[in-house]
Scaffold this motif. Structure first.
Motif, PDB file in Angstrom:
ATOM      1  N   PHE A  99       9.619   2.516  -1.947  1.00 10.89           N
ATOM      2  CA  PHE A  99       9.788   3.179  -3.245  1.00 10.89           C
ATOM      3  C   PHE A  99       8.478   3.049  -4.011  1.00 10.89           C
ATOM      4  N   PRO A 100       8.087   4.089  -4.793  1.00  8.38           N
ATOM      5  CA  PRO A 100       6.812   4.016  -5.531  1.00  8.38           C
ATOM      6  C   PRO A 100       6.687   2.761  -6.388  1.00  8.38           C
TER       7      PRO A 100
ATOM      8  N   SER B  37       0.815  -1.215   0.000  1.00  6.30           N
ATOM      9  CA  SER B  37       0.000   0.000   0.000  1.00  6.30           C
ATOM     10  C   SER B  37       0.850   1.268   0.000  1.00  6.30           C
ATOM     11  N   ARG B  38       2.069   1.175   0.550  1.00  6.14           N
ATOM     12  CA  ARG B  38       2.941   2.346   0.619  1.00  6.14           C
ATOM     13  C   ARG B  38       4.034   2.303  -0.447  1.00  6.14           C
ATOM     14  N   GLY B  39       4.109   1.227  -1.238  1.00 11.81           N
ATOM     15  CA  GLY B  39       5.131   1.119  -2.264  1.00 11.81           C
ATOM     16  C   GLY B  39       5.969  -0.129  -2.088  1.00 11.81           C
TER      17      GLY B  39
END
Length: 293
Positions: A279-280, A268-270
């Protein structure tokens, strides 16, 4: 999905050539969004340990600031960004340099504090703490960047850890083998998938004597060894190529994406990284992509 650097107007720029015009300026030619561009920048001072501060291997982004000027941002080896002005016309570049020199010569106004000169340990700034094991893994991602420069932008990677978490692994496959941007590649009986493990060190794919080869040379050898994968990965995918360029900057600084091939992970955050924040996630698959094996 768009990233912050895209919203700010930056685009991946693939450098084709760097030519010294004179002792003051470089001419840079390259490609942005399938458009050939050339411009001039003030000549960079070479670092004693890194002679090619600006070359075809450089990770670069370009931002259009007017019809005749750009901003060029280059990520140096140690993760240090460098942003310079770039000019379509050499005359404009020379004029800007003269203006800068004149500004530097002006005396400070009365009562104005003089800027402090802080010494910088440039050797440390350019040298993250990397082991030979790390450098072999970095070269594999650099090779992927070179594949994109050569026109194989549909080749994607899937980075993950071995079940024991002792070894970092990397898989390459064309976009058609991915069901989603974050899933392992599938299909074609393995003919379209190449794999590397850090346990192989400097002997990827059974190759020998590659430690002194450039990333470009490795990319050419990869194309020869995996011709079906290369054919399926030929074509443009600029969002993904830009994402991988940004990821390579992190990898060169010792931050490796760490996914597991068995079991779900929190995305969910990368992408989880070997250290630091996430990281994306990679961009979506091309619009024409199907999920069939």
């Amino acid at each position: 999905m768009t990233y912050t650097w895209q919203r700010e107007g930056w685009q991946p720029f693939f450098i084709r050539a760097v030519v010294d015009i004179d002792r003051d300026f470089h001419k840079i030619t390259g490609t942005m969004r399938d458009e050939s561009l050339s411009f001039y920048i003030q000549r960079l001072v070479k670092h004693p340990r890194h002679h090619d501060l600006l070359s075809q291997r450089s990770l670069a982004q370009l931002k259009d600031t007017s019809h005749t000027t750009y901003q060029l941002s280059v990520l140096l080896f140690g993760g240090m960004p460098l942003t310079v002005e770039a000019f379509v016309l050499l005359a404009d570049a020379r004029e800007a340099r003269v203006q800068r020199l004149n500004t530097q010569k002006k005396p400070a106004a009365a009562g104005q504090a003089k800027a402090l000169s802080v010494p910088v340990d440039t050797a440390k700034a350019f040298s993250p703490l990397l082991t030979e094991h790390d450098e072999a893994c970095i070269r594999m991602v650099e090779m992927t960047h070179e594949l994109h420069v050569l026109g194989y932008q549909k080749i994607r990677i899937f980075p993950y850890l071995s079940p024991s978490s002792c070894h970092w692994r990397l898989a390459w496959a064309p976009a058609e083998c991915f069901v989603s941007p974050n899933s392992p590649p599938r299909g074609a009986g393995g003919r379209l998938v190449a794999r590397y493990t850090s346990a192989s060190g400097w002997a990827p794919f059974g190759w020998e004597g590659v430690q002194d080869l450039s990333a470009h040379d490795l990319a050419q050898q990869f194309i020869r060894q995996f011709p079906e994968l290369a054919r399926a990965g030929q074509g443009q995918d600029w969002p993904y190529a830009g994402w991988l360029s940004s990821l390579l900057g992190e990898v060169r600084n010792g931050r490796f994406p760490c996914l597991f091939s068995n079991g779900e992970i929190e995305l969910s955050r990368g992408f989880p990284m070997s250290r630091g924040g996430p990281f994306p996630l990679p961009p979506a698959l091309p619009a024409t992509q199907t999920s069939d094996d």
